[in-house]
Write a protein that holds these residues in place. Structure first.
Motif, PDB file in Angstrom:
ATOM      1  N   VAL A  32      41.403  41.749  99.991  1.00  0.00           N
ATOM      2  CA  VAL A  32      41.832  43.006  99.484  1.00  0.00           C
ATOM      3  C   VAL A  32      43.129  43.551  99.937  1.00  0.00           C
ATOM      4  O   VAL A  32      43.953  43.976  99.069  1.00  0.00           O
ATOM      5  CB  VAL A  32      40.771  44.293 100.144  1.00  0.00           C
ATOM      6  N   PHE A  36      46.405  44.472  97.460  1.00  0.00           N
ATOM      7  CA  PHE A  36      47.377  45.585  97.474  1.00  0.00           C
ATOM      8  C   PHE A  36      48.577  45.107  97.676  1.00  0.00           C
ATOM      9  O   PHE A  36      49.629  45.895  97.173  1.00  0.00           O
ATOM     10  CB  PHE A  36      46.876  46.535  98.742  1.00  0.00           C
ATOM     11  N   ARG A  37      48.975  44.288  98.390  1.00  0.00           N
ATOM     12  CA  ARG A  37      50.427  43.445  98.750  1.00  0.00           C
ATOM     13  C   ARG A  37      50.949  43.385  97.672  1.00  0.00           C
ATOM     14  O   ARG A  37      52.110  43.508  97.270  1.00  0.00           O
ATOM     15  CB  ARG A  37      50.401  42.664 100.028  1.00  0.00           C
ATOM     16  N   ILE A  53      50.641  54.606 102.522  1.00  0.00           N
ATOM     17  CA  ILE A  53      49.343  54.530 103.441  1.00  0.00           C
ATOM     18  C   ILE A  53      49.198  53.328 104.218  1.00  0.00           C
ATOM     19  O   ILE A  53      49.020  53.269 105.523  1.00  0.00           O
ATOM     20  CB  ILE A  53      48.152  54.628 102.535  1.00  0.00           C
ATOM     21  N   MET A  54      49.765  52.073 103.460  1.00  0.00           N
ATOM     22  CA  MET A  54      49.344  50.747 104.109  1.00  0.00           C
ATOM     23  C   MET A  54      50.686  50.766 105.286  1.00  0.00           C
ATOM     24  O   MET A  54      50.278  49.957 106.353  1.00  0.00           O
ATOM     25  CB  MET A  54      49.845  49.561 103.149  1.00  0.00           C
ATOM     26  N   GLU A  58      47.178  53.034 107.819  1.00  0.00           N
ATOM     27  CA  GLU A  58      45.970  53.848 107.186  1.00  0.00           C
ATOM     28  C   GLU A  58      45.080  53.084 106.507  1.00  0.00           C
ATOM     29  O   GLU A  58      45.531  52.145 105.923  1.00  0.00           O
ATOM     30  CB  GLU A  58      46.378  55.376 106.947  1.00  0.00           C
ATOM     31  N   LEU A  59      43.757  53.813 106.199  1.00  0.00           N
ATOM     32  CA  LEU A  59      43.209  53.114 105.256  1.00  0.00           C
ATOM     33  C   LEU A  59      43.259  53.745 103.892  1.00  0.00           C
ATOM     34  O   LEU A  59      43.319  55.151 103.855  1.00  0.00           O
ATOM     35  CB  LEU A  59      41.726  53.291 105.742  1.00  0.00           C
ATOM     36  N   VAL A  65      39.367  51.633  96.956  1.00  0.00           N
ATOM     37  CA  VAL A  65      39.213  50.439  97.087  1.00  0.00           C
ATOM     38  C   VAL A  65      37.908  49.788  96.441  1.00  0.00           C
ATOM     39  O   VAL A  65      38.018  48.629  96.138  1.00  0.00           O
ATOM     40  CB  VAL A  65      38.914  50.304  98.852  1.00  0.00           C
ATOM     41  N   GLY A  86      38.803  41.814 104.583  1.00  0.00           N
ATOM     42  CA  GLY A  86      39.222  43.003 104.790  1.00  0.00           C
ATOM     43  C   GLY A  86      38.446  44.039 104.028  1.00  0.00           C
ATOM     44  O   GLY A  86      38.823  45.206 103.780  1.00  0.00           O
ATOM     45  N   PHE A  87      37.376  43.782 103.514  1.00  0.00           N
ATOM     46  CA  PHE A  87      36.486  44.550 103.050  1.00  0.00           C
ATOM     47  C   PHE A  87      34.750  43.995 103.230  1.00  0.00           C
ATOM     48  O   PHE A  87      34.674  42.932 103.403  1.00  0.00           O
ATOM     49  CB  PHE A  87      36.409  44.632 101.465  1.00  0.00           C
ATOM     50  N   ARG A 156      55.543  41.804 108.366  1.00  0.00           N
ATOM     51  CA  ARG A 156      55.018  42.581 107.393  1.00  0.00           C
ATOM     52  C   ARG A 156      55.312  44.111 107.653  1.00  0.00           C
ATOM     53  O   ARG A 156      55.533  44.570 108.775  1.00  0.00           O
ATOM     54  CB  ARG A 156      53.395  42.620 107.476  1.00  0.00           C
ATOM     55  N   ARG A 167      45.876  50.976 113.333  1.00  0.00           N
ATOM     56  CA  ARG A 167      44.997  50.203 112.574  1.00  0.00           C
ATOM     57  C   ARG A 167      44.029  49.660 113.844  1.00  0.00           C
ATOM     58  O   ARG A 167      42.760  49.366 113.245  1.00  0.00           O
ATOM     59  CB  ARG A 167      45.573  48.760 111.903  1.00  0.00           C
TER      60      ARG A 167
HETATM   61  P1  AMP Z   1      44.910  43.807 105.608  1.00  0.00           P
HETATM   62  O1  AMP Z   1      45.777  42.663 105.142  1.00  0.00           O
HETATM   63  O2  AMP Z   1      43.417  43.391 105.530  1.00  0.00           O
HETATM   64  O3  AMP Z   1      45.048  44.086 106.964  1.00  0.00           O
HETATM   65  O4  AMP Z   1      45.041  45.114 104.857  1.00  0.00           O
HETATM   66  C1  AMP Z   1      46.212  45.724 104.935  1.00  0.00           C
HETATM   67  C2  AMP Z   1      46.196  47.267 104.652  1.00  0.00           C
HETATM   68  O5  AMP Z   1      45.435  47.492 103.322  1.00  0.00           O
HETATM   69  C3  AMP Z   1      45.188  47.838 105.655  1.00  0.00           C
HETATM   70  O6  AMP Z   1      45.974  48.355 106.651  1.00  0.00           O
HETATM   71  C4  AMP Z   1      44.734  49.051 104.551  1.00  0.00           C
HETATM   72  O7  AMP Z   1      45.831  50.135 104.555  1.00  0.00           O
HETATM   73  C5  AMP Z   1      44.594  48.407 103.080  1.00  0.00           C
HETATM   74  N1  AMP Z   1      43.297  47.982 103.067  1.00  0.00           N
HETATM   75  C6  AMP Z   1      42.864  46.875 102.969  1.00  0.00           C
HETATM   76  N2  AMP Z   1      41.708  46.664 102.818  1.00  0.00           N
HETATM   77  C7  AMP Z   1      41.211  48.018 102.833  1.00  0.00           C
HETATM   78  C8  AMP Z   1      39.785  48.659 102.774  1.00  0.00           C
HETATM   79  N3  AMP Z   1      38.575  47.848 102.683  1.00  0.00           N
HETATM   80  N4  AMP Z   1      39.680  49.757 102.928  1.00  0.00           N
HETATM   81  C9  AMP Z   1      40.868  50.591 103.097  1.00  0.00           C
HETATM   82  N5  AMP Z   1      42.097  50.149 103.081  1.00  0.00           N
HETATM   83  C10 AMP Z   1      42.252  49.079 103.011  1.00  0.00           C
END
Ligand code: AMP
Length: 214
Positions: A32, A36-37, A53-54, A58-59, A65, A86-87, A156, A167
């Motif tokens: 996930v 987003f990236r 937010i990222m 934050e979430l 999502v 990530g989910f 990042r 985080r």
């Molecule tokens: P990650 O690469 O999994 O650390 O995700 C990077 C960022 O994307 C997180 O710090 C959140 O801001 C957002 N993100 C990714 N997955 C989720 C999720 N399941 N719920 C909420 N935010 C998410």
């Protein structure tokens, strides 16, 4: 068909371990954070919604999502299964997921907070091809330059001290309860994420009774 969820704090190697599982088992790796990236990098409308937010660690909101996860899984390109990384990250996302999909296993990659900090602050990414590096044990041959494509290596945007603290705090507050919820369903396997990549992968395969890496 094999459907797995992989959960662990930032820097525990979720992406790397999911990638190895996906490659060998012919299942799809869904990250996930990567989705987003991609949106941020390509300046889409969704990217604009999540960028700040990222960056703050934050979430992203649950509705957004869940919409992203649903449309990704609706592509049905996962004939042999998937591993999602990530989910879910909180209780509500876990409940949404369990209502819609049955899962075969939850891999919990366990890493102490001190090691998370050490690894995350050493993490680098190629700004051109996305290749991952780590200044502790996976340095590029030439400082700051990607071995594969010669692109610039960058941290990042959310790998700063402040975002990292946030985080990690959110991980314990919101994601620990997800493990409790899944734990009650008896399909969580906990794996120590401290050893090297291949040892961790072997431990995952053993615990899930999967064929050993080729
Ligand atoms: P990650 O690469 O999994 O650390 O995700 C990077 C960022 O994307 C997180 O710090 C959140 O801001 C957002 N993100 C990714 N997955 C989720 C999720 N399941 N719920 C909420 N935010 C998410």
């Amino acid at each position: 068909m094999r459907k797995y969820v992989i959960i662990g704090p930032l820097g525990c190697g979720k992406g790397t371990q999911s990638g190895l599982l996906a490659r060998d088992l012919d299942i799809v790796h869904i990250s996930v954070g990567d989705i987003f990236r991609w949106h941020v990098k390509n300046h889409t409308k969704l990217g604009a919604q999540v960028r700040r937010i990222m960056a703050a660690g934050e979430l992203v909101g649950d509705d957004l999502v869940e919409g992203v996860v649903r449309s990704r899984l609706d592509q049905h390109d996962w004939n042999y299964g998937f591993v999602i990384d990530g989910f879910p990250r909180n209780r509500r996302q876990a409940e949404f997921f369990l209502e819609s999909y049955d899962i075969d296993g939850v891999i919990h990659l366990d890493l102490p907070d001190g090691e998370v900090r050490r690894r995350v602050l050493a993490r680098r990414l190629c700004s051109r091809c996305g290749m991952d590096y780590n200044l502790i044990n996976d340095r590029p041959t030439e400082d700051g330059r990607c071995d594969v494509c010669g692109g610039d290596l960058v941290a990042r945007e959310d790998d700063t001290e402040e975002a990292l603290a946030e985080r990690l705090r959110l991980y314990h507050e919101k994601t620990d309860p997800v493990l409790d919820l899944f734990g009650r369903k008896e399909y969580v396997v906990a794996v120590d994420a401290r050893p090297g990549v291949h040892e961790v992968q072997k431990a995952i395969r053993e615990r899930l009774r999967l064929p050993m890496p080729r």
